[in-house]
Motif scaffolding. Structure first.
Motif, PDB file in Angstrom:
ATOM      1  N   PHE A 109      65.907  54.757  43.415  1.00  0.00           N
ATOM      2  CA  PHE A 109      66.073  54.514  44.855  1.00  0.00           C
ATOM      3  C   PHE A 109      67.359  53.749  45.131  1.00  0.00           C
ATOM      4  CE2 PHE A 109      65.732  51.462  48.311  1.00  0.00           C
ATOM      5  CZ  PHE A 109      65.464  52.290  49.388  1.00  0.00           C
ATOM      6  N   VAL A 110      67.592  52.681  44.389  1.00  0.00           N
ATOM      7  CA  VAL A 110      68.779  51.846  44.612  1.00  0.00           C
ATOM      8  C   VAL A 110      70.049  52.664  44.403  1.00  0.00           C
ATOM      9  CG1 VAL A 110      70.076  49.876  43.727  1.00  0.00           C
ATOM     10  CG2 VAL A 110      67.611  49.684  44.066  1.00  0.00           C
ATOM     11  N   GLU A 111      70.054  53.498  43.367  1.00  0.00           N
ATOM     12  CA  GLU A 111      71.227  54.332  43.106  1.00  0.00           C
ATOM     13  C   GLU A 111      71.433  55.348  44.235  1.00  0.00           C
ATOM     14  OE1 GLU A 111      72.995  57.349  39.658  1.00  0.00           O
ATOM     15  OE2 GLU A 111      70.982  56.489  39.470  1.00  0.00           O
ATOM     16  N   PHE A 112      70.340  55.988  44.678  1.00  0.00           N
ATOM     17  CA  PHE A 112      70.447  57.016  45.708  1.00  0.00           C
ATOM     18  C   PHE A 112      70.861  56.417  47.045  1.00  0.00           C
ATOM     19  CE2 PHE A 112      68.765  59.511  49.202  1.00  0.00           C
ATOM     20  CZ  PHE A 112      69.150  60.807  48.869  1.00  0.00           C
ATOM     21  N   TYR A 113      70.394  55.191  47.327  1.00  0.00           N
ATOM     22  CA  TYR A 113      70.617  54.600  48.643  1.00  0.00           C
ATOM     23  C   TYR A 113      72.096  54.513  48.991  1.00  0.00           C
ATOM     24  CZ  TYR A 113      69.413  51.873  52.764  1.00  0.00           C
ATOM     25  OH  TYR A 113      69.242  51.475  54.062  1.00  0.00           O
ATOM     26  N   GLN A 114      72.942  54.333  48.001  1.00  0.00           N
ATOM     27  CA  GLN A 114      74.364  54.170  48.237  1.00  0.00           C
ATOM     28  C   GLN A 114      75.139  55.488  48.199  1.00  0.00           C
ATOM     29  OE1 GLN A 114      74.091  51.255  49.628  1.00  0.00           O
ATOM     30  NE2 GLN A 114      76.035  50.594  48.754  1.00  0.00           N
ATOM     31  N   LEU A 115      74.434  56.571  47.873  1.00  0.00           N
ATOM     32  CA  LEU A 115      75.115  57.865  47.768  1.00  0.00           C
ATOM     33  C   LEU A 115      75.196  58.557  49.124  1.00  0.00           C
ATOM     34  CD1 LEU A 115      73.446  59.260  44.514  1.00  0.00           C
ATOM     35  CD2 LEU A 115      75.647  58.066  44.722  1.00  0.00           C
ATOM     36  N   GLU A 116      75.945  59.639  49.157  1.00  0.00           N
ATOM     37  CA  GLU A 116      75.979  60.503  50.328  1.00  0.00           C
ATOM     38  C   GLU A 116      75.436  61.863  49.924  1.00  0.00           C
ATOM     39  OE1 GLU A 116      79.526  60.701  52.536  1.00  0.00           O
ATOM     40  OE2 GLU A 116      79.712  58.532  52.808  1.00  0.00           O
ATOM     41  N   THR A 117      74.464  62.370  50.683  1.00  0.00           N
ATOM     42  CA  THR A 117      73.850  63.649  50.362  1.00  0.00           C
ATOM     43  C   THR A 117      73.456  64.357  51.641  1.00  0.00           C
ATOM     44  OG1 THR A 117      72.135  64.710  49.028  1.00  0.00           O
ATOM     45  CG2 THR A 117      71.502  62.746  50.204  1.00  0.00           C
ATOM     46  N   LYS A 118      73.422  65.678  51.563  1.00  0.00           N
ATOM     47  CA  LYS A 118      73.012  66.474  52.712  1.00  0.00           C
ATOM     48  C   LYS A 118      72.247  67.688  52.202  1.00  0.00           C
ATOM     49  CE  LYS A 118      74.639  68.764  56.925  1.00  0.00           C
ATOM     50  NZ  LYS A 118      75.796  69.077  57.807  1.00  0.00           N
ATOM     51  N   ASN A 119      70.950  67.699  52.482  1.00  0.00           N
ATOM     52  CA  ASN A 119      70.129  68.859  52.166  1.00  0.00           C
ATOM     53  C   ASN A 119      68.984  68.922  53.169  1.00  0.00           C
ATOM     54  OD1 ASN A 119      67.986  67.135  51.202  1.00  0.00           O
ATOM     55  ND2 ASN A 119      69.176  66.880  49.307  1.00  0.00           N
ATOM     56  N   ALA A 120      68.093  69.877  52.971  1.00  0.00           N
ATOM     57  CA  ALA A 120      67.030  70.082  53.965  1.00  0.00           C
ATOM     58  C   ALA A 120      66.087  68.895  54.066  1.00  0.00           C
ATOM     59  CB  ALA A 120      66.246  71.350  53.618  1.00  0.00           C
ATOM     60  N   ASP A 121      65.850  68.201  52.963  1.00  0.00           N
ATOM     61  CA  ASP A 121      64.927  67.060  52.953  1.00  0.00           C
ATOM     62  C   ASP A 121      65.499  65.826  53.620  1.00  0.00           C
ATOM     63  OD1 ASP A 121      63.603  67.943  49.781  1.00  0.00           O
ATOM     64  OD2 ASP A 121      62.498  67.820  51.666  1.00  0.00           O
ATOM     65  N   VAL A 122      66.749  65.540  53.334  1.00  0.00           N
ATOM     66  CA  VAL A 122      67.333  64.283  53.800  1.00  0.00           C
ATOM     67  C   VAL A 122      68.846  64.430  53.946  1.00  0.00           C
ATOM     68  CG1 VAL A 122      67.556  63.407  51.433  1.00  0.00           C
ATOM     69  CG2 VAL A 122      67.493  61.796  53.331  1.00  0.00           C
ATOM     70  N   ILE A 123      69.342  63.870  55.012  1.00  0.00           N
ATOM     71  CA  ILE A 123      70.788  63.698  55.183  1.00  0.00           C
ATOM     72  C   ILE A 123      71.039  62.201  55.161  1.00  0.00           C
ATOM     73  CG2 ILE A 123      72.750  64.016  56.726  1.00  0.00           C
ATOM     74  CD1 ILE A 123      71.406  66.526  57.783  1.00  0.00           C
ATOM     75  N   TRP A 124      71.808  61.757  54.189  1.00  0.00           N
ATOM     76  CA  TRP A 124      71.953  60.310  53.984  1.00  0.00           C
ATOM     77  C   TRP A 124      73.422  59.994  53.744  1.00  0.00           C
ATOM     78  CZ3 TRP A 124      68.926  56.901  55.663  1.00  0.00           C
ATOM     79  CH2 TRP A 124      68.958  55.582  55.212  1.00  0.00           C
ATOM     80  N   ASP A 125      73.999  59.231  54.664  1.00  0.00           N
ATOM     81  CA  ASP A 125      75.403  58.854  54.568  1.00  0.00           C
ATOM     82  C   ASP A 125      75.606  57.580  55.374  1.00  0.00           C
ATOM     83  OD1 ASP A 125      75.208  59.705  57.196  1.00  0.00           O
ATOM     84  OD2 ASP A 125      76.202  61.629  56.823  1.00  0.00           O
ATOM     85  N   ASP A 126      76.858  57.180  55.542  1.00  0.00           N
ATOM     86  CA  ASP A 126      77.150  55.937  56.266  1.00  0.00           C
ATOM     87  C   ASP A 126      76.535  55.938  57.664  1.00  0.00           C
ATOM     88  OD1 ASP A 126      78.481  54.820  54.202  1.00  0.00           O
ATOM     89  OD2 ASP A 126      80.497  54.991  55.048  1.00  0.00           O
ATOM     90  N   LYS A 127      76.647  57.056  58.349  1.00  0.00           N
ATOM     91  CA  LYS A 127      76.139  57.127  59.720  1.00  0.00           C
ATOM     92  C   LYS A 127      74.630  56.888  59.763  1.00  0.00           C
ATOM     93  CE  LYS A 127      75.932  61.185  61.704  1.00  0.00           C
ATOM     94  NZ  LYS A 127      76.319  62.435  62.381  1.00  0.00           N
ATOM     95  N   ASN A 128      73.902  57.516  58.858  1.00  0.00           N
ATOM     96  CA  ASN A 128      72.450  57.361  58.825  1.00  0.00           C
ATOM     97  C   ASN A 128      72.038  55.972  58.353  1.00  0.00           C
ATOM     98  OD1 ASN A 128      70.856  60.157  59.266  1.00  0.00           O
ATOM     99  ND2 ASN A 128      72.886  60.567  58.420  1.00  0.00           N
ATOM    100  N   ARG A 129      72.767  55.412  57.373  1.00  0.00           N
ATOM    101  CA  ARG A 129      72.453  54.056  56.916  1.00  0.00           C
ATOM    102  C   ARG A 129      72.674  53.042  58.032  1.00  0.00           C
ATOM    103  NH1 ARG A 129      74.162  55.999  51.640  1.00  0.00           N
ATOM    104  NH2 ARG A 129      76.337  55.990  52.291  1.00  0.00           N
ATOM    105  N   LEU A 130      73.777  53.187  58.747  1.00  0.00           N
ATOM    106  CA  LEU A 130      74.070  52.262  59.836  1.00  0.00           C
ATOM    107  C   LEU A 130      73.034  52.385  60.942  1.00  0.00           C
ATOM    108  CD1 LEU A 130      75.983  50.170  61.033  1.00  0.00           C
ATOM    109  CD2 LEU A 130      77.342  52.042  62.007  1.00  0.00           C
ATOM    110  N   ALA A 131      72.644  53.619  61.272  1.00  0.00           N
ATOM    111  CA  ALA A 131      71.635  53.821  62.310  1.00  0.00           C
ATOM    112  C   ALA A 131      70.298  53.195  61.912  1.00  0.00           C
ATOM    113  CB  ALA A 131      71.459  55.311  62.574  1.00  0.00           C
TER     114      ALA A 131
END
Length: 552
Positions: free
Chosen positions: A351-373
């Motif tokens: 989890f800790v490793e993934f939290y800092q990554l950027e990814t985009k797929n059907a399950d989750v889109i996770w990047d700076d914008k989503n973390r900040l939101a």
């Protein structure tokens, strides 16, 4: 000999037998005399020197008598020797004049240091706190110490007194055989937490939190701690606003999460979003971004916060690990994607490793914008709850749910981004079942979904089940007496293309014998409920008519 020191009898010395009753009475009288003498000598030369006199040889005793010593129940130094010499000299003069001896019980001598130092159960707290491993602690010391603390708080004792008692409590708790139930009482918990209310007690905060940590693994104490909402709110508010105490409080919360009732009460004080806020408040993005680096001293805090949250959600894949805690999961997914929550359940490191990554797929889109939101949403949630608390005694519950679909400009159903899923149906989803439930829930909600959304959902289902035929049975199990009429109505009102999708996907499934069998065996149709049974058959008959109409 006077104080009854154990002696080895001389060899060959005969023992005179006497009648049992006479021997018993004589021994009892002798023992009483010895105890009176021991009490008198203990007051004169301290308990430690009395033990030396009884259990060491005479030379060792004399050496210690001429030196200084400090143990938790005895202080002996030049001052005490001078006081004893003066007392003995004065008493000898009086006795020589009167010719009458003192009785042991009438000796009123007490060393000045005994009056000057803080003692509980004849134990000097200052020395005990320096020598916490001392092995002659009286059994009644801990109960008396806890009572002394409550009384001292009520009487507003000085900070040095409270500090010494608190430290002695902490040192006592870690000793083997201590019964924590002595302090698992409302009056003790109230007194303990009252220390945190006064800002001038800051130097005692760490001791209070360490006492809570040592005791919170015991169920009786955890329940006493969480029994009053204001106690939970106080600790959670401290966690939010006092960075220097977060780590020890996280250890406390980790213990508390072993007890479901206590965990529920702390969640009513917004423990869950508070911990998620600490985890989410991590500067994100690549090193070249404007985000500040994570403070080194905060990395362990965030890791421990992940450990606590994992326990709250229910870890996966650990021996003895519990299944998912559904109420906690429902609250957590108001702030994080379900994918993240399940990843944390699986592994803190992943989890800790993934939290800092950027990814985009059907399950989750996770990047700076989503973390900040996410971080902003959590802070707004906690701020709103704080205002509610100021207005009155309220329990926390999520006030809303972050809309990741809106943040990313995509349609999100069952925690899946439809636009990202349709071109890549062959790619696996991490939770097919949840997606299927979400699709049916969206189609069967009270307000009719938009045609575009219906088309997207049905297209996704058709393509998914063509790839994963084994999930057909799952949809059959999800269909209910309430959902079938709504799906039929949507299909009858739909245009040709959309109607075709409904027919292809739901008509054969609705005719499945599994579904009809399930309908006829439902709760309302059990034996003995004749009217409900007849009504149930009518519902099924109506559904069959609707399905036939849809088939035509």
């Amino acid at each position: 000999n006077i104080v009854g020191a154990p002696r080895v009898p001389k060899r060959g010395a005969p023992s005179k037998a006497s009648p049992a009753t006479q021997q018993s009475a004589a021994q009892q009288k002798q023992q009483q005399t010895i105890e009176r003498l021991q009490g008198a000598v203990k007051r004169l030369i301290t308990p430690e020197l009395l033990r030396s006199l009884m259990f060491q040889n005479e030379l060792q005793f004399l050496e210690r008598l001429g030196q200084g010593l400090e143990v938790p129940d005895s202080i002996w130094n030049q001052e005490t020797r001078t006081e004893l010499e003066a007392y003995v000299s004065r008493r000898i003069s009086v006795l020589q004049e009167s010719g009458k001896a003192d009785e042991p019980d009438t000796i009123d001598f007490e060393l000045s240091v005994n009056k000057r130092e803080l003692r509980v159960c004849n134990v000097f707290l200052r020395i005990f706190n320096q020598q916490p491993a001392w092995n002659l602690l009286p059994v009644e010391f801990f109960p008396q110490l806890s009572s002394a603390f409550v009384i001292s708080v009520e009487k507003k004792a000085s900070k040095p007194v409270l500090s010494a008692i608190l430290l002695a409590l902490l040192n006592s708790i870690s000793r083997p055989g201590i019964n924590i139930d002595h302090i698992a009482r409302p009056d003790f918990v109230q007194a303990l937490l009252s220390i945190l209310i006064e800002p001038q007690n800051q130097d005692m905060y760490a001791t209070v939190f360490n006492i809570i940590y040592q005791c919170s693994s015991v169920e009786s104490f955890a329940h006493a701690l969480s029994n009053r909402p204001e106690h939970c709110r106080l600790l959670v508010n401290f966690f939010q606003k006092n960075v220097q105490h977060r780590m020890v409080l996280l250890y406390c919360f980790e213990n508390i999460t072993d007890h479901s009732k206590a965990t529920k009460e702390f969640n009513r004080a917004a423990l869950l979003p508070s911990i998620m806020d600490v985890i989410s408040d991590v500067p994100s993005g690549p090193a070249s971004s404007s985000s500040a680096p994570v403070a080194a001293d905060q990395i362990p805090v965030r890791l421990q916060a992940c450990v606590v949250l994992q326990k709250m959600l229910g870890p996966i894949g650990h021996k003895g690990g519990k299944t998912v805690d559904q109420p906690t999961m429902q609250m957590a997914t108001c702030f994080w994607p379900r994918f993240l929550c399940n990843l944390l359940r699986k592994s803190v490191d992943e989890f800790v490793e993934f939290y800092q990554l950027e990814t985009k797929n059907a399950d989750v889109i996770w990047d700076d914008k989503n973390r900040l939101a996410t971080s902003r949403f959590l802070k707004a949630e906690l701020s709103a709850f704080e205002k509610k608390q100021q207005a009155g005694n309220v329990a926390w519950e999520p006030s809303g749910r972050i809309n990741f679909g809106e943040i990313n400009g995509l349609t999100r159903v069952g925690e899946v981004f439809i636009e990202a899923f349709l071109p890549n149906v062959a790619n696996p989803l991490h939770d097919y079942q949840f997606f299927l439930k979400g699709c049916l829930a969206e189609l069967c909600r009270d307000s009719k979904p938009a045609i575009v959304l219906q088309t997207q959902i049905l297209t996704a289902l058709v393509q998914l089940l063509s790839q994963k035929s084994e999930w057909t049975k799952e949809i059959t199990n999800l269909l209910t007496l309430e959902s079938i009429p709504k799906l039929c109505q949507l299909a009858l009102e739909a245009g040709d293309n959309l109607q075709t999708l409904y027919v292809r996907r739901f008509l054969p499934l609705s005719h499945e014998s599994l579904f009809l069998s399930k309908a006829k065996d439902s709760e309302a149709m059990r034996e003995g409920q004749e009217e409900a049974h007849i009504e149930g058959l009518q519902v099924v008959s109506s559904l069959e008519s609707q399905l036939a109409q849809l088939g035509d």
